[in-house]
Write a protein that holds these residues in place. Sequence first.
Motif, short mmCIF file in Angstrom:
data_model
loop_
_atom_site.label_atom_id
_atom_site.label_comp_id
_atom_site.label_asym_id
_atom_site.label_seq_id
_atom_site.Cartn_x
_atom_site.Cartn_y
_atom_site.Cartn_z
N TRP A 55 17.09 -39.24 -34.43
CA TRP A 55 16.81 -40.06 -33.39
C TRP A 55 15.35 -39.55 -32.75
O TRP A 55 14.60 -40.42 -32.14
N GLN A 98 18.33 -44.32 -22.95
CA GLN A 98 19.51 -44.54 -23.58
C GLN A 98 19.37 -43.61 -25.04
O GLN A 98 20.32 -43.08 -25.36
N PHE A 99 18.24 -43.58 -25.60
CA PHE A 99 18.08 -43.27 -26.93
C PHE A 99 17.30 -41.74 -27.12
O PHE A 99 17.78 -40.92 -27.80
N SER A 101 16.54 -39.70 -24.45
CA SER A 101 16.40 -38.89 -23.23
C SER A 101 16.68 -37.40 -23.50
O SER A 101 16.14 -36.53 -22.90
N ASN A 102 17.41 -37.10 -24.83
CA ASN A 102 17.33 -35.72 -25.19
C ASN A 102 16.07 -35.16 -25.92
O ASN A 102 16.34 -33.92 -26.31
#
Length: 147
Positions: A55, A98-99, A101-102
């Motif tokens: 991601w 949502q996708f 953030s990390n």
Amino acid sequence: METPARPLHLLPLLLLLCGECAQVCGCNETGMLERLPRCGKAFADVMRKVDVWKWCNLSEFIVYYESFTNCTELESTLVGCYWPNPLAQSFITGVHRQFFSNCTVDRAHWEDPPDEVLIPLIAVPVVLTVAMAGLVVWRSKRTDQLL
Ligand SMILES: *[C@@H]1O[C@H](CO)[C@@H](O)[C@H](O)[C@H]1NC(C)=O
Ligand SMILES: *[C@@H]1O[C@H](CO)[C@@H](O)[C@H](O)[C@H]1NC(C)=O
Ligand SMILES: *[C@@H]1O[C@H](CO)[C@@H](O)[C@H](O)[C@H]1NC(C)=O
Ligand SMILES: *[C@@H]1O[C@H](CO)[C@@H](O)[C@H](O)[C@H]1NC(C)=O
């Protein structure tokens, strides 16, 4: 042989007119907020097919991301809103969070400069600042003595 290209050239003009119309006809924000989640859902659906560990690798999902952006643009202009606009922007930011953030934590994938580059970049100004401060103190002491 120019004629076949003509309809394509009209598209930006139409979109521009839609944008122009927004001020006159009014941007239906309610309509836009109803439509944007469809883009978000479609994006979430394709992202679910991408392995989670990929991601943060932009090249893995750039195509989906582009069509998601296209979708928000299309839906916004359909209801007479400019694109980008603050509402659509905050919706896109929400999907981002949502996708991705990390992803900022995992610096390597965003190709930040490695530490070998960063340390001198930080250290040099620090050393210079200390040196300048020292010079100022030294000079002021000398002036004191001279007076
Ligand atoms: C705006 O969109 C909403 C939802 O699609 C619709 O119910 C409403 O009639 C629209 N308002 C205008 C002024 O077009
Ligand atoms: C990201 O994905 C591309 C395409 O699959 C691949 O070539 C590249 O090595 C990947 N990069 C990282 C940092 O995983
Ligand atoms: C998005 O729109 C741009 C310009 O209209 C186009 O060039 C691009 O191919 C579209 N991307 C996708 C994924 O539909
Ligand atoms: C980010 O990390 C947290 C904690 O590890 C996890 O709960 C969350 O699901 C992750 N979010 C994404 C989008 O991967």
